[in-house]
Design an enzyme around this catalytic site. Structure first.
Site, short mmCIF file in Angstrom:
data_model
loop_
_atom_site.label_atom_id
_atom_site.label_comp_id
_atom_site.label_asym_id
_atom_site.label_seq_id
_atom_site.Cartn_x
_atom_site.Cartn_y
_atom_site.Cartn_z
N HIS A 24 0.83 -1.20 0.00
CA HIS A 24 0.00 0.00 0.00
C HIS A 24 0.87 1.26 0.00
O HIS A 24 0.55 2.25 -0.66
CB HIS A 24 -0.92 -0.01 1.22
CG HIS A 24 -1.92 -1.12 1.22
ND1 HIS A 24 -3.27 -0.92 1.08
CD2 HIS A 24 -1.76 -2.46 1.30
CE1 HIS A 24 -3.91 -2.08 1.09
NE2 HIS A 24 -3.00 -3.04 1.24
N ASP A 128 -6.06 5.71 1.97
CA ASP A 128 -6.21 4.32 1.58
C ASP A 128 -7.63 3.86 1.86
O ASP A 128 -8.18 4.13 2.94
CB ASP A 128 -5.21 3.47 2.39
CG ASP A 128 -5.01 2.09 1.81
OD1 ASP A 128 -6.00 1.39 1.58
OD2 ASP A 128 -3.84 1.71 1.59
N HIS A 385 3.39 -14.03 -7.10
CA HIS A 385 2.17 -14.23 -6.32
C HIS A 385 1.00 -13.43 -6.90
O HIS A 385 -0.11 -13.49 -6.38
CB HIS A 385 2.39 -13.82 -4.87
CG HIS A 385 2.68 -12.36 -4.69
ND1 HIS A 385 3.64 -11.68 -5.43
CD2 HIS A 385 2.13 -11.43 -3.85
CE1 HIS A 385 3.66 -10.42 -5.05
NE2 HIS A 385 2.77 -10.23 -4.11
N TRP A 388 -0.74 -6.91 -6.99
CA TRP A 388 -1.05 -5.95 -8.04
C TRP A 388 0.15 -5.10 -8.42
O TRP A 388 0.38 -4.84 -9.61
CB TRP A 388 -2.23 -5.09 -7.62
CG TRP A 388 -2.75 -4.20 -8.70
CD1 TRP A 388 -2.90 -2.85 -8.66
CD2 TRP A 388 -3.16 -4.59 -10.03
NE1 TRP A 388 -3.41 -2.37 -9.86
CE2 TRP A 388 -3.57 -3.43 -10.71
CE3 TRP A 388 -3.23 -5.83 -10.69
CZ2 TRP A 388 -4.03 -3.45 -12.03
CZ3 TRP A 388 -3.69 -5.85 -12.00
CH2 TRP A 388 -4.08 -4.68 -12.65
N GLN A 410 -5.09 -11.25 -5.55
CA GLN A 410 -4.13 -11.99 -6.36
C GLN A 410 -4.82 -13.07 -7.20
O GLN A 410 -4.39 -13.36 -8.33
CB GLN A 410 -3.08 -12.63 -5.45
CG GLN A 410 -2.26 -11.63 -4.65
CD GLN A 410 -1.52 -12.25 -3.49
OE1 GLN A 410 -1.41 -13.47 -3.38
NE2 GLN A 410 -0.99 -11.41 -2.61
#
Length: 493
Positions: A24, A128, A385, A388, A410
């Site tokens: 993040h 966020d 994995h 993003w 994911q």
């Protein structure tokens, strides 16, 4: 913005407030740099723990200090210093931060954020989307607020469709349900989405699961913001962005943000600011110390001969999983560079067979400069994995992928990689050496390898065009800046 006109002399001052995880912090700090280079004063609010880790990386503090109008501030996260702050502690992190941060955040807004450095009051927030309290406090204080979602737009849209998934019986998952059953109620994805591709939180057996309620609350909150910013791109997720636009006030897909930052540097003449006085040109935002010896190792390898393996900053692995992945990589016959974080193995350290055998064909690093690694000509495949940020960086570099998703968005991202963009192979829900070996060989030199490489090269070209002046991401950034300023002006008494 393109004209280079600056606004630092005006009262525009944006507070950027990320959730305290590496995945993040990375895109939101990039946005802070972009806005500062575009002429807006920016305060980036981190936690004490992550602030110290960020500035411990060589050169990062010097680079950020060179950004005009950008200042860094931090607050406690409510956790003891010895807390590992990993994925398994996510619930604890959210609870502690929800209890600790709101009054500190409120004080920052009520004081206007002004302090001894003479900065004007905070007049807008980009928070966020996981920080549930951020919009409550901003509304209370009369400060306009925009949300930033660090997941893919597709994952955001799937979360928005949870009520429909429950209504149609897709959720909750029942014992023995067919994971390959098509999902028809996530509009825009009907032709390829399966039950197993839904974000991992959807795999609940209880529709009243606290995680599901949390996600539904976040999604419902999206209508309260002035708009939602995505580290995504029109070309990548247009099929879901069109549906999202029918539900939220405004959307701003401005990714890939690491590429947009480079473009803004060029457009504002900031390129070269990091070239002297020991300030590096790298735009790293890593909380981990990067092992640059891996770059020398890559220099000695032929073009497209190395598999780069990284599962991001929080994914844990068991020893058995590690060994299956290891044997699959070794059996594939290719060299590989593997990032193995010190905290990654949940039931002990690196097994002896891995530690002893790594000199044969592999290089293990505790952390790597990922953007540089993916851009190195020796790298021919990315075993990921499907986080993003990592996916965007792989797309930018034009590197085809083997996707082994673990959690959250994911799972849906890996499906887009394999079935929409067709730049990789998805092996979710398996951790078997034979499957890993087959997938790596398929991407590196299989029947579909040439098509995947061509598709990856094409998407890389499109990504680079989108962030240049006149491109979709650049235009969306200009619109975001205009709307931030407009929201500030309309909120000023």
């Amino acid at each position: 913005m393109g004209s280079g006109q600056k606004t630092w002399g005006t009262p525009h001052h944006v507070l950027i407030f990320p959730f305290p995880f590496q995945g993040h912090i990375t895109p939101m700090l990039k946005l802070a740099e972009v806005l500062s280079l575009s002429g807006i004063r920016v305060t980036f609010l981190n936690t004490h723990h992550n602030h110290r880790r960020l500035l411990s990386s060589p050169g990062v503090g010097a680079r950020l200090a060179s950004r005009p109008g950008l200042r860094l501030r931090s607050i406690p996260d409510g956790l003891p210093e010895d807390n590992p702050r990993g994925l398994t502690e996510a619930t604890e992190i959210i609870a502690a931060f929800d209890a600790t941060a709101p009054p500190l955040y409120r004080d920052l807004l009520s004081s206007g954020g002004a302090d001894h450095d003479g900065a004007p009051p905070v007049t807008c927030v980009v928070a966020d989307g996981l920080l549930r309290f951020a919009v409550d406090v901003a509304e209370e204080m009369g400060v306009p607020i925009f949300a930033f979602r660090t997941c893919s737009s597709s994952s955001f849209w799937a979360f928005h469709c949870i009520p429909k998934l429950i209504e149609t019986g897709v959720m909750p998952f029942q014992d023995g349900c067919d994971l390959d059953e098509p999902v028809a109620c996530v509009l825009g994805t009907e032709s390829f989405l399966r039950r197993r591709d839904l974000p991992s939180f959807c795999r609940t057996k209880d529709s009243d699961d606290p995680n599901i309620r949390f996600l539904m609350d976040l999604t419902e909150n999206s209508t309260r913001y002035r708009g939602v910013v995505f580290n995504s791109a029109e070309f990548a997720e247009s099929i879901v962005l069109s549906h999202i636009r029918g539900k939220v006030r405004s959307t701003y897909p401005i990714g890939p943000l690491h590429g947009l930052l480079q473009a803004v540097e060029h457009s504002t003449g900031a390129v070269g600011d990091g070239g002297g006085d020991g300030i590096p040109s790298s735009d790293s935002t890593s909380l981990w110390q990067e092992d640059r010896a891996c770059m020398e190792w890559l220099d000695a390898r032929p073009t497209a001969s190395v598999v780069y393996v990284s599962f991001g900053s929080v994914v844990p692995l068991g020893k058995e999983q590690l060994l299956e992945l290891w044997h699959g990589l070794v059996n594939s016959g290719y060299h590989f560079l593997w990032v193995v974080r010190p905290d990654m193995i949940v039931d002990g350290g690196v097994p002896a067979v891995v530690a002893a055998g790594r000199e044969e064909r592999g290089f293990l690093a505790e952390w790597a400069p990922q953007q540089e690694v993916l851009g190195h000509p020796a790298v021919g495949c990315f075993l990921t994995h499907s986080g993003w940020n990592s996916t965007l960086e792989g797309m930018w570099a034009g590197v085809p992928m083997v996707c082994w998703p673990f959690v959250s968005d994911q799972l849906i991202t890996s499906r887009f990689v394999s079935e929409v963009w067709r730049i990789g192979v998805d092996i979710k829900d398996t951790c078997d050496r034979a499957v890993v070996e087959k997938a790596v060989r398929e991407v590196m030199a299989g029947e579909r390898s040439a098509q995947m490489r061509a598709a990856a090269a094409s998407i890389s070209k499109t990504a680079r065009e989108s962030v240049e002046v006149g491109g979709s991401a650049f235009k969306n950034l200009e619109r975001l800046i205009r709307d931030i300023i407009k929201s500030i002006n309309s909120s000023t008494p």
